[in-house]
Design a protein around this motif. Structure first.
Motif, PDB file in Angstrom:
ATOM      1  N   ASP A 119       0.838  -1.209   0.000  1.00  0.00           N
ATOM      2  CA  ASP A 119       0.000   0.000   0.000  1.00  0.00           C
ATOM      3  C   ASP A 119       0.866   1.251   0.000  1.00  0.00           C
ATOM      4  O   ASP A 119       0.569   2.238  -0.680  1.00  0.00           O
ATOM      5  CB  ASP A 119      -0.922   0.025   1.222  1.00  0.00           C
ATOM      6  N   GLN A 120       1.941   1.212   0.776  1.00  0.00           N
ATOM      7  CA  GLN A 120       2.855   2.360   0.857  1.00  0.00           C
ATOM      8  C   GLN A 120       3.470   2.661  -0.510  1.00  0.00           C
ATOM      9  O   GLN A 120       3.413   3.790  -0.990  1.00  0.00           O
ATOM     10  CB  GLN A 120       3.958   2.066   1.866  1.00  0.00           C
ATOM     11  N   ILE A 121       4.036   1.641  -1.142  1.00  0.00           N
ATOM     12  CA  ILE A 121       4.701   1.886  -2.423  1.00  0.00           C
ATOM     13  C   ILE A 121       3.681   2.196  -3.514  1.00  0.00           C
ATOM     14  O   ILE A 121       3.938   2.996  -4.407  1.00  0.00           O
ATOM     15  CB  ILE A 121       5.652   0.723  -2.807  1.00  0.00           C
ATOM     16  N   ASN A 122       2.497   1.596  -3.418  1.00  0.00           N
ATOM     17  CA  ASN A 122       1.466   1.890  -4.403  1.00  0.00           C
ATOM     18  C   ASN A 122       1.029   3.348  -4.313  1.00  0.00           C
ATOM     19  O   ASN A 122       0.823   3.999  -5.331  1.00  0.00           O
ATOM     20  CB  ASN A 122       0.258   0.967  -4.246  1.00  0.00           C
ATOM     21  N   ALA A 123       0.884   3.866  -3.094  1.00  0.00           N
ATOM     22  CA  ALA A 123       0.496   5.270  -2.927  1.00  0.00           C
ATOM     23  C   ALA A 123       1.537   6.193  -3.558  1.00  0.00           C
ATOM     24  O   ALA A 123       1.191   7.183  -4.208  1.00  0.00           O
ATOM     25  CB  ALA A 123       0.303   5.594  -1.444  1.00  0.00           C
ATOM     26  N   GLN A 124       2.803   5.869  -3.381  1.00  0.00           N
ATOM     27  CA  GLN A 124       3.871   6.673  -3.991  1.00  0.00           C
ATOM     28  C   GLN A 124       3.790   6.607  -5.517  1.00  0.00           C
ATOM     29  O   GLN A 124       3.925   7.624  -6.198  1.00  0.00           O
ATOM     30  CB  GLN A 124       5.233   6.182  -3.522  1.00  0.00           C
TER      31      GLN A 124
END
Length: 163
Positions: free
Chosen positions: A25-30
């Motif tokens: 989720d973190q990398i997807n948001a970026q």
């Protein structure tokens, strides 16, 4: 925290899926912030779990985690493949990095390097002769990180929107 002495690299299992989804989720948001026409804003959690679970089922693949005790700080996915169909390419076993992510709270502490080293060891164990990965052009921090690990540009993937 000294990443070299406290962080353990281990193979992921299905009990790690929630931690992997959180990091994804973190990398997807970026990625969504930089390329909203490619990356969905908030992926479906159950579909994410199914996707990451599939990485465990690939007999030619592996997921490694960076952990501090029970806390998952990052992960890397990789798999190997070998050309058996294209006659003008040599038959070489290539390890491909799929995803690498380190928790925002633990960036710049050597954890990404430990994960890349783990992937390199795994590639050697599976007789790969090369490691490849793909990185989006907007992700300059990742490109700098990979260059520091000895990676260079081999090809360019170009695209043109038809929408």
């Amino acid at each position: 925290m000294n990443a070299q002495t406290t962080i353990q690299i281990r193979r992921a299992t299905v009990i790690d899926l929630d931690a992997m989804c959180d990091l994804a989720d973190q990398i997807n948001a970026q990625h969504h912030a930089a390329a909203p026409s490619i990356f969905v804003q908030k992926p479906n959690r159950e579909l994410d779990r199914q996707f990451w679970h599939g990485t465990f089922e690939n007999p030619a693949g592996c997921v490694l985690l960076a952990c501090d005790g029970e806390q998952v700080l990052g992960f890397i996915t990789m798999s190997w493949n070998e050309n058996t169909t294209i006659p003008f390419l040599y038959r070489r076993r290539i390890c491909r990095i799929g995803t690498i992510v380190v928790s925002d709270a633990y960036q710049k502490r050597g954890i990404g390097k430990l994960l890349m080293d783990g992937a390199t060891n795994w590639a050697h164990e599976h007789d790969a002769v090369e490691i490849r990965l793909e990185v989006f052009d907007f992700n300059r921090n990742a490109m700098d990180f990979y260059a520091a690990q000895g990676y260079g540009v081999q090809s360019h993937i170009m695209s043109k929107s038809l929408e």
